[in-house]
Design an enzyme around this catalytic site. Structure first.
Site, PDB file in Angstrom:
ATOM      1  N   HIS A   1     -88.566  28.164 -94.674  1.00 52.32           N
ATOM      2  CA  HIS A   1     -88.387  26.345 -95.576  1.00 52.32           C
ATOM      3  C   HIS A   1     -88.231  26.668 -96.269  1.00 52.32           C
ATOM      4  O   HIS A   1     -88.772  27.088 -97.367  1.00 52.32           O
ATOM      5  CB  HIS A   1     -89.060  25.323 -94.755  1.00 52.32           C
ATOM      6  CG  HIS A   1     -89.707  25.829 -93.579  1.00 52.32           C
ATOM      7  ND1 HIS A   1     -89.146  24.705 -92.825  1.00 52.32           N
ATOM      8  CD2 HIS A   1     -90.772  25.830 -93.018  1.00 52.32           C
ATOM      9  CE1 HIS A   1     -89.498  24.765 -91.604  1.00 52.32           C
ATOM     10  NE2 HIS A   1     -90.777  25.018 -91.332  1.00 52.32           N
TER      11      HIS A   1
ATOM     12  N   ASP B   1     -89.645  24.373 -84.945  1.00 59.57           N
ATOM     13  CA  ASP B   1     -88.762  24.245 -85.520  1.00 59.57           C
ATOM     14  C   ASP B   1     -88.005  25.837 -86.185  1.00 59.57           C
ATOM     15  O   ASP B   1     -86.820  26.005 -86.468  1.00 59.57           O
ATOM     16  CB  ASP B   1     -89.253  23.748 -87.273  1.00 59.57           C
ATOM     17  CG  ASP B   1     -91.199  24.171 -87.620  1.00 59.57           C
ATOM     18  OD1 ASP B   1     -91.521  24.773 -86.243  1.00 59.57           O
ATOM     19  OD2 ASP B   1     -91.080  24.135 -89.109  1.00 59.57           O
TER      20      ASP B   1
ATOM     21  N   GLU C   1     -93.429  27.616 -83.364  1.00 62.89           N
ATOM     22  CA  GLU C   1     -93.672  26.171 -83.488  1.00 62.89           C
ATOM     23  C   GLU C   1     -91.880  26.333 -83.320  1.00 62.89           C
ATOM     24  O   GLU C   1     -90.576  26.977 -84.032  1.00 62.89           O
ATOM     25  CB  GLU C   1     -94.281  25.450 -85.112  1.00 62.89           C
ATOM     26  CG  GLU C   1     -94.255  24.571 -85.429  1.00 62.89           C
ATOM     27  CD  GLU C   1     -95.259  24.350 -85.924  1.00 62.89           C
ATOM     28  OE1 GLU C   1     -96.162  25.165 -87.300  1.00 62.89           O
ATOM     29  OE2 GLU C   1     -95.834  22.870 -86.221  1.00 62.89           O
TER      30      GLU C   1
ATOM     31  N   HIS D   1     -92.716  33.031 -84.910  1.00 65.39           N
ATOM     32  CA  HIS D   1     -93.502  32.039 -85.312  1.00 65.39           C
ATOM     33  C   HIS D   1     -93.132  30.981 -83.746  1.00 65.39           C
ATOM     34  O   HIS D   1     -91.929  30.702 -83.956  1.00 65.39           O
ATOM     35  CB  HIS D   1     -93.890  31.044 -86.504  1.00 65.39           C
ATOM     36  CG  HIS D   1     -94.294  29.697 -86.728  1.00 65.39           C
ATOM     37  ND1 HIS D   1     -95.748  29.814 -85.587  1.00 65.39           N
ATOM     38  CD2 HIS D   1     -94.242  28.899 -87.227  1.00 65.39           C
ATOM     39  CE1 HIS D   1     -95.926  28.907 -86.264  1.00 65.39           C
ATOM     40  NE2 HIS D   1     -95.325  27.725 -86.636  1.00 65.39           N
TER      41      HIS D   1
ATOM     42  N   HIS E   1     -99.843  29.947 -90.422  1.00 69.25           N
ATOM     43  CA  HIS E   1    -100.405  29.256 -89.392  1.00 69.25           C
ATOM     44  C   HIS E   1    -101.086  28.881 -88.362  1.00 69.25           C
ATOM     45  O   HIS E   1    -101.681  28.029 -87.520  1.00 69.25           O
ATOM     46  CB  HIS E   1    -100.409  27.935 -90.871  1.00 69.25           C
ATOM     47  CG  HIS E   1     -98.884  26.856 -89.951  1.00 69.25           C
ATOM     48  ND1 HIS E   1     -99.379  25.713 -89.912  1.00 69.25           N
ATOM     49  CD2 HIS E   1     -98.486  27.172 -89.701  1.00 69.25           C
ATOM     50  CE1 HIS E   1     -98.256  24.604 -88.810  1.00 69.25           C
ATOM     51  NE2 HIS E   1     -97.467  26.033 -88.707  1.00 69.25           N
TER      52      HIS E   1
ATOM     53  N   HIS F   1     -94.254  17.383 -88.797  1.00 64.56           N
ATOM     54  CA  HIS F   1     -94.836  17.606 -88.064  1.00 64.56           C
ATOM     55  C   HIS F   1     -95.912  16.414 -87.975  1.00 64.56           C
ATOM     56  O   HIS F   1     -96.618  15.460 -87.875  1.00 64.56           O
ATOM     57  CB  HIS F   1     -96.361  17.673 -89.111  1.00 64.56           C
ATOM     58  CG  HIS F   1     -96.376  19.325 -88.630  1.00 64.56           C
ATOM     59  ND1 HIS F   1     -97.120  20.168 -89.851  1.00 64.56           N
ATOM     60  CD2 HIS F   1     -96.206  20.909 -88.035  1.00 64.56           C
ATOM     61  CE1 HIS F   1     -97.063  21.409 -89.989  1.00 64.56           C
ATOM     62  NE2 HIS F   1     -96.246  21.583 -88.593  1.00 64.56           N
TER      63      HIS F   1
ATOM     64  N   TYR G   1     -96.450  21.330 -99.737  1.00 62.41           N
ATOM     65  CA  TYR G   1     -96.145  21.957 -98.823  1.00 62.41           C
ATOM     66  C   TYR G   1     -97.794  23.027 -98.096  1.00 62.41           C
ATOM     67  O   TYR G   1     -98.243  22.933 -97.457  1.00 62.41           O
ATOM     68  CB  TYR G   1     -95.419  23.129 -98.442  1.00 62.41           C
ATOM     69  CG  TYR G   1     -94.504  24.293 -97.445  1.00 62.41           C
ATOM     70  CD1 TYR G   1     -93.834  23.735 -96.598  1.00 62.41           C
ATOM     71  CD2 TYR G   1     -95.164  25.138 -97.265  1.00 62.41           C
ATOM     72  CE1 TYR G   1     -93.557  24.127 -95.732  1.00 62.41           C
ATOM     73  CE2 TYR G   1     -94.867  25.511 -96.538  1.00 62.41           C
ATOM     74  CZ  TYR G   1     -93.891  25.738 -95.321  1.00 62.41           C
ATOM     75  OH  TYR G   1     -93.842  26.142 -93.947  1.00 62.41           O
TER      76      TYR G   1
ATOM     77  N   ASP H   1     -93.217  30.838 -92.222  1.00 59.25           N
ATOM     78  CA  ASP H   1     -93.603  29.358 -92.836  1.00 59.25           C
ATOM     79  C   ASP H   1     -94.174  30.170 -94.103  1.00 59.25           C
ATOM     80  O   ASP H   1     -94.417  29.282 -95.410  1.00 59.25           O
ATOM     81  CB  ASP H   1     -94.575  29.316 -91.975  1.00 59.25           C
ATOM     82  CG  ASP H   1     -93.869  27.597 -90.936  1.00 59.25           C
ATOM     83  OD1 ASP H   1     -93.121  27.023 -90.784  1.00 59.25           O
ATOM     84  OD2 ASP H   1     -94.250  27.765 -89.576  1.00 59.25           O
TER      85      ASP H   1
HETATM   86 FE1  FEO Z   1     -95.207  26.216 -88.705  1.00 51.68          FE
HETATM   87 FE2  FEO Z   1     -92.230  25.763 -90.012  1.00 51.68          FE
HETATM   88  O1  FEO Z   1     -93.529  25.830 -88.705  1.00 51.68           O
END
Ligand code: FEO
Length: 394
Positions: free
Chosen positions: A226, A84, A82, A80, A146, A24, A193, A165
């Site tokens: 993750h 990643d 994002e 999601h 999130h 991030h 995390y 996530d």
């Molecule tokens: Fe909200 Fe692992 O990205």
């Protein structure tokens, strides 16, 4: 890395990023790397659940190719937006152009604004499901856990939850399952995390967990996007999330300070000794010598926050100001916070730290302690007593 069947018919095809150190941007120091997990569900129809960070697209493609040709994929679930988890989507969609992307309406918007792809997209919401043959993909929206687009995918036949996530850890490993790695590292990273990414969302997280519990769906395996997969007592991490979301804290204090010539550090040492003497577990950090990600993790289960700074230009020092700005964003609840610091003439740091404490929703439980220049013997005793008193709620 070898693909592994995590439950019958579901393969882990994601990648390990051993070298990710700043996640991030620079908001999260990921000293142990991370992984971008992606799962391939192989049935009469084939679905890919999430992709990976863009630079790893080729590795993801090779991982899938070892199991099925890419043009056999019928669905790509985007839990999601994002990058990643969606960065590899454009490359994947070039190789399976007939696949339908599944996600929430916010996901559709977000993916378009990131990649401007003209892919076939089907919006899904909580309660929707898609049959792959013998297996089913079911969806649970999880807005703001999130991002607004976030969603969980559940495979009822295997009792497998893929919550993206949620329940993750930034921990690179050659292993896939949580029960295969050092539990101290695992739980340390799970807490880090939660503290650094999910802390401000505790209310929504508690509500979502309660909603999922009411759905009464059995969960045998939790495969986040993750880190390691929870297969042995997967409810342990759910219980831990509930405890963090409900702001359960222990008799622990974290002292964080910034010092100019050592006087505020002297105060920090005496205050922390007083807190220890009064029975608290205490951690002390010079903000300029410490990893903020780690400090925030230590704050997650602490009742008492004690912030100190020397006065400079009528306010606190800049590293402490930056640290407190991060803490303000966490909106910590059920915490008692205190200010202290050394000053030369007019002061200002204690006052400004207290302003941030109040604005952040922490309880300013006691007026701060300012000491002119270097604490003498009596003032050092006053610092010790300040630590003892705050621990006793005085
Ligand atoms: Fe909200 Fe692992 O990205």
């Amino acid at each position: 890395m070898k693909n592994k069947e995590i439950v019958p018919g579901v393969f882990s095809v994601g990648v390990v990023d051993w070298n990710m150190r700043n996640f991030h941007g620079h908001t999260y120091a990921t000293k142990r790397g991370t992984s971008y997990n992606s799962y391939l569900v192989v049935d009469d129809k084939i679905a890919l659940v999430d992709t990976v960070y863009g630079p790893f697209s080729k590795e993801l493609i090779e991982n899938i190719r070892r199991i099925v040709p890419l043009d056999k994929i019928s669905y790509v679930v985007a839990n999601h937006v994002e990058t990643d988890h969606s960065g590899a989507l454009p490359e994947i969609m070039k190789l399976c152009p007939k696949a339908i992307v599944l996600g929430t309406s916010k996901c559709k918007e977000g993916l378009y604004k990131n990649y401007y792809g003209t892919w076939d997209f089907k919006e899904v919401k909580t309660g929707d499901s898609i049959s792959l043959g013998k297996k089913t993909l079911s969806f649970i929206e999880a807005p703001m856990i999130h991002w607004p687009d976030s969603m969980f995918t559940y495979l009822p036949e295997e009792e497998l939850l893929m919550p993206n996530d949620a329940f993750g850890q930034h921990l690179a490993s050659c292993y896939l399952f949580a029960d295969e790695v050092d539990p101290c590292q695992l739980w340390d990273e799970a807490a880090k995390y939660y503290a650094n990414i999910l802390w401000p969302l505790g209310g929504l997280i508690a509500k979502k967990i309660s909603e999922v519990q009411k759905l009464n769906i059995p969960i045998k395996v939790i495969a986040p996007s993750h880190g390691l997969i929870w297969r042995k007592d997967p409810m342990e991490i759910v219980k831990k999330y509930l405890s963090w979301a409900n702001n359960e804290v222990k008799q622990k204090g974290v002292v964080v300070y910034e010092t100019m010539w050592g006087a505020t550090e002297k105060m920090a040492r005496s205050i922390s000794m007083g807190m220890v003497e009064a029975g608290l577990e205490v951690k002390v950090f010079d903000v300029n010598q410490s990893d903020r990600t780690e400090v925030v993790k230590e704050m997650l289960d602490s009742k008492f926050f004690v912030f100190g700074s020397s006065t400079h230009d009528n306010s606190m020092l800049p590293s402490m100001a930056g640290f407190l700005e991060f803490v303000r964003g966490l909106s910590p609840k059920n915490r008692s916070a205190y200010a202290f610091g050394s000053y030369g003439w007019a002061g200002g740091a204690v006052r400004d730290i207290e302003k941030v404490i109040t604005a952040s929703g922490m309880s300013l439980a006691k007026p701060g302690l300012g000491i002119r220049y270097v604490p003498d013997e009596n003032e050092t005793k006053a610092c010790f007593a300040f630590g003892q008193d705050l621990a006793a709620g005085k």
